[in-house]
Motif scaffolding. Sequence first.
Motif, PDB file in Angstrom:
ATOM      1  N   LYS A   8       0.797  -1.219   0.000  1.00 54.60           N
ATOM      2  CA  LYS A   8       0.000   0.000   0.000  1.00 54.60           C
ATOM      3  C   LYS A   8       0.831   1.271   0.000  1.00 54.60           C
ATOM      4  O   LYS A   8       0.402   2.276  -0.503  1.00 54.60           O
ATOM      5  CB  LYS A   8      -0.938  -0.002   1.201  1.00 54.60           C
ATOM      6  CG  LYS A   8      -2.006  -1.067   1.099  1.00 54.60           C
ATOM      7  CD  LYS A   8      -3.025  -0.934   2.175  1.00 54.60           C
ATOM      8  CE  LYS A   8      -4.072  -2.017   1.979  1.00 54.60           C
ATOM      9  NZ  LYS A   8      -5.345  -1.649   2.485  1.00 54.60           N
ATOM     10  N   LYS A   9       2.007   1.280   0.574  1.00 53.12           N
ATOM     11  CA  LYS A   9       2.767   2.516   0.697  1.00 53.12           C
ATOM     12  C   LYS A   9       4.107   2.480  -0.011  1.00 53.12           C
ATOM     13  O   LYS A   9       4.890   3.380   0.100  1.00 53.12           O
ATOM     14  CB  LYS A   9       2.982   2.841   2.172  1.00 53.12           C
ATOM     15  CG  LYS A   9       1.695   3.097   2.893  1.00 53.12           C
ATOM     16  CD  LYS A   9       1.842   4.260   3.787  1.00 53.12           C
ATOM     17  CE  LYS A   9       0.503   4.530   4.423  1.00 53.12           C
ATOM     18  NZ  LYS A   9       0.315   5.867   4.785  1.00 53.12           N
ATOM     19  N   GLY A  10       4.411   1.454  -0.750  1.00 55.15           N
ATOM     20  CA  GLY A  10       5.677   1.367  -1.479  1.00 55.15           C
ATOM     21  C   GLY A  10       6.425   0.093  -1.129  1.00 55.15           C
ATOM     22  O   GLY A  10       6.186  -0.514  -0.095  1.00 55.15           O
ATOM     23  N   LEU A  11       7.323  -0.267  -1.996  1.00 58.57           N
ATOM     24  CA  LEU A  11       8.102  -1.486  -1.829  1.00 58.57           C
ATOM     25  C   LEU A  11       9.537  -1.181  -2.182  1.00 58.57           C
ATOM     26  O   LEU A  11       9.825  -0.628  -3.243  1.00 58.57           O
ATOM     27  CB  LEU A  11       7.560  -2.596  -2.752  1.00 58.57           C
ATOM     28  CG  LEU A  11       8.330  -3.907  -2.787  1.00 58.57           C
ATOM     29  CD1 LEU A  11       8.240  -4.621  -1.437  1.00 58.57           C
ATOM     30  CD2 LEU A  11       7.778  -4.800  -3.884  1.00 58.57           C
ATOM     31  N   ILE A  12      10.438  -1.518  -1.290  1.00 57.14           N
ATOM     32  CA  ILE A  12      11.861  -1.365  -1.542  1.00 57.14           C
ATOM     33  C   ILE A  12      12.467  -2.757  -1.560  1.00 57.14           C
ATOM     34  O   ILE A  12      12.315  -3.523  -0.608  1.00 57.14           O
ATOM     35  CB  ILE A  12      12.538  -0.502  -0.462  1.00 57.14           C
ATOM     36  CG1 ILE A  12      11.959   0.905  -0.474  1.00 57.14           C
ATOM     37  CG2 ILE A  12      14.053  -0.475  -0.667  1.00 57.14           C
ATOM     38  CD1 ILE A  12      12.432   1.783   0.663  1.00 57.14           C
TER      39      ILE A  12
END
Length: 86
Positions: A8-12
Motif C-alpha cells: 500500500k505505501k511502497g516497496l523497496i
Amino acid sequence: MANEFKVKKGLIVDGSNTVLDIQGTQGQLFSVTDSLTGDLFSVSDVSGVPILNVNSTGLVTVDGNLNLGDNNKIQLGASQDLQIYH
C-alpha cells in the motif's frame, strides 16, 4: 483472493543483479536488474520469449509492433530535424 500480496505505501527491494524476477509456468515473464551492463529490464510472453528489452547501452528491443496513438510522434535526436507523425 488466495496467494495475494498487497503493497500500500511502497516497496523497496534490496538485491544484487536481479532485483525483481517474476516467473510464470513456462519461464521468466518480467525482470529488473541493477546491473551496470547488459539487460536492465525485460518482459517476456507466457512462453518465455522476450518481447521487450532495455539494455544498459540504451538499446530498446521490441519484438512486435509499436503502436502509438493519433497525434503522437517519434522524434529522433535533440535537434527536432527528424520527426515521424501520424
